[in-house]
Design an enzyme around this catalytic site. Structure first.
Site, mmCIF file in Angstrom:
data_model
loop_
_atom_site.group_PDB
_atom_site.id
_atom_site.type_symbol
_atom_site.label_atom_id
_atom_site.label_comp_id
_atom_site.label_asym_id
_atom_site.label_seq_id
_atom_site.Cartn_x
_atom_site.Cartn_y
_atom_site.Cartn_z
ATOM 1 N N ASN A 9 36.712 -96.726 -23.009
ATOM 2 C CA ASN A 9 35.376 -96.335 -23.468
ATOM 3 C C ASN A 9 34.840 -97.464 -24.343
ATOM 4 O OD1 ASN A 9 33.048 -95.062 -24.309
ATOM 5 N ND2 ASN A 9 34.087 -93.761 -25.815
ATOM 6 N N TRP A 10 33.913 -98.233 -23.769
ATOM 7 C CA TRP A 10 33.400 -99.400 -24.488
ATOM 8 C C TRP A 10 32.409 -99.054 -25.585
ATOM 9 C CZ3 TRP A 10 32.215 -103.116 -19.788
ATOM 10 C CH2 TRP A 10 33.433 -103.618 -19.304
ATOM 11 N N LYS A 11 31.838 -97.872 -25.548
ATOM 12 C CA LYS A 11 30.817 -97.459 -26.530
ATOM 13 C C LYS A 11 29.623 -98.430 -26.430
ATOM 14 C CE LYS A 11 34.618 -95.511 -29.120
ATOM 15 N NZ LYS A 11 35.237 -95.213 -30.423
ATOM 16 N N HIS A 95 31.915 -86.552 -26.956
ATOM 17 C CA HIS A 95 32.680 -87.467 -27.812
ATOM 18 C C HIS A 95 32.341 -87.196 -29.278
ATOM 19 C CE1 HIS A 95 34.116 -91.217 -29.621
ATOM 20 N NE2 HIS A 95 34.874 -91.362 -28.536
ATOM 21 N N GLU A 97 31.711 -89.063 -31.673
ATOM 22 C CA GLU A 97 30.579 -89.837 -32.191
ATOM 23 C C GLU A 97 29.256 -89.205 -31.784
ATOM 24 O OE1 GLU A 97 33.224 -93.919 -32.062
ATOM 25 O OE2 GLU A 97 31.693 -93.578 -30.531
ATOM 26 N N GLU A 167 40.844 -85.892 -28.730
ATOM 27 C CA GLU A 167 40.558 -87.065 -29.556
ATOM 28 C C GLU A 167 40.397 -86.693 -31.025
ATOM 29 O OE1 GLU A 167 38.770 -90.687 -27.289
ATOM 30 O OE2 GLU A 167 37.196 -89.340 -27.952
ATOM 31 N N GLY A 173 39.054 -95.326 -33.800
ATOM 32 C CA GLY A 173 38.572 -96.558 -34.406
ATOM 33 C C GLY A 173 39.158 -96.887 -35.760
ATOM 34 N N SER A 213 42.805 -94.574 -31.190
ATOM 35 C CA SER A 213 43.600 -95.745 -31.574
ATOM 36 C C SER A 213 44.816 -95.937 -30.666
ATOM 37 C CB SER A 213 44.026 -95.657 -33.042
ATOM 38 O OG SER A 213 42.891 -95.688 -33.891
ATOM 39 N N GLY A 234 39.643 -96.927 -26.775
ATOM 40 C CA GLY A 234 38.445 -97.518 -27.346
ATOM 41 C C GLY A 234 38.568 -99.028 -27.484
#
Length: 249
Positions: A9-11, A95, A97, A167, A173, A213, A234
């Site tokens: 997941n590159w965000k 997600h 975020e 998650e 992160g 992570s 990530g």
């Protein structure tokens, strides 16, 4: 037998040129899709060029989000119908975020899951676990209520097209991953919840991932757990060589 998944997941990272270059670096070095599914979720601008670059390789390209309407006056949103027509068949929903920064609720995520499935997309539904609850209760039983809400109203056939990602937000992160036992506990409780909702046979078919992570140092221990069917990565997915090391763990 559940086919394991390694998904990045590159965000909000990488431009189109960088994304295409990454695909070209890895697409010939992936295992067959029937042995391991490999996927990358990228910013919307990158998706179509990545699909073209991936060609008929095993690599699957995923969207990081979508809306619950196919079209209309929803400025800035992404249509699940348009994603499917563009060759995108997977989408990350819920997600942490999205929940934290954009106020997404379980009710909204439930609508998005249903819209994705209606349009032929396979959703990866993320479930959170906060450090506060972890410290206070030392358990992750509360993820059960989130699963019940996010998957509410899905049929047995629909749930078989859903992947769940456990998650813990405190691990995303931060460089601090849940230890394999903690990760397995969360995935086990999710599978038991799905079993209560849909029965053991369905629960045994649904794939459950761990995210938070994930690195080359801990992936083997995570993937050795029977209830962990893969990982949602990530930061470690942003470098092509590191991502390949994860894939070939």
């Amino acid at each position: 037998m559940r086919v394991p998944i390694i998904a990045g997941n590159w965000k909000m990272n990488k431009d189109v040129q960088e994304a295409v270059s990454f695909v070209n670096q890895i697409k010939e070095k992936l295992p067959p899709a029937d042995e391991l599914e490999t996927a990358l979720a990228a910013p919307t601008l990158c998706l179509v060029p990545m699909v073209k670059a991936a060609g008929d390789s095993p690599l699957k390209i995923m969207a990081e989000n979508c809306y619950y309407k196919d079209k209309g006056a929803y400025t800035g949103e992404t249509s699940p119908y348009a994603l499917y027509q563009a060759g995108i068949h997977h989408v990350i929903l819920g997600h942490s975020e999205r929940r934290t920064y954009f106020g997404e609720t379980d009710d909204l995520i439930n609508k998005k899951v249903k819209a994705a499935l209606k349009n032929g997309l396979c959703p990866i539904v993320c479930c959170d676990d906060t450090m506060g609850r972890r410290i206070a209760g030392k358990k992750v039983h509360w993820v059960v209520s989130r699963i019940l809400a996010d998957l509410h109203g899905l049929s047995n056939d629909e749930i078989c097209h859903v992947t769940i990602a456990y998650e813990p937000s405190w691990a995303i992160g931060t460089g601090e991953s849940a230890d394999p036992a903690q990760a397995a506990e969360g995935c086990y409780l999710i599978r038991q919840t799905i079993s209560d909702m849909y029965g053991d046979e369905v629960a045994n078919d649904v794939r459950i991932l761990y995210g938070g992570s994930v690195t080359t140092a801990n992936i083997n221990a995570l993937m050795d757990k029977s209830d962990i069917d893969g990982v949602l990565v990530g930061t470690a997915s942003l470098d092509a060589e590191t991502f390949l090391r994860l894939v070939h763990h």
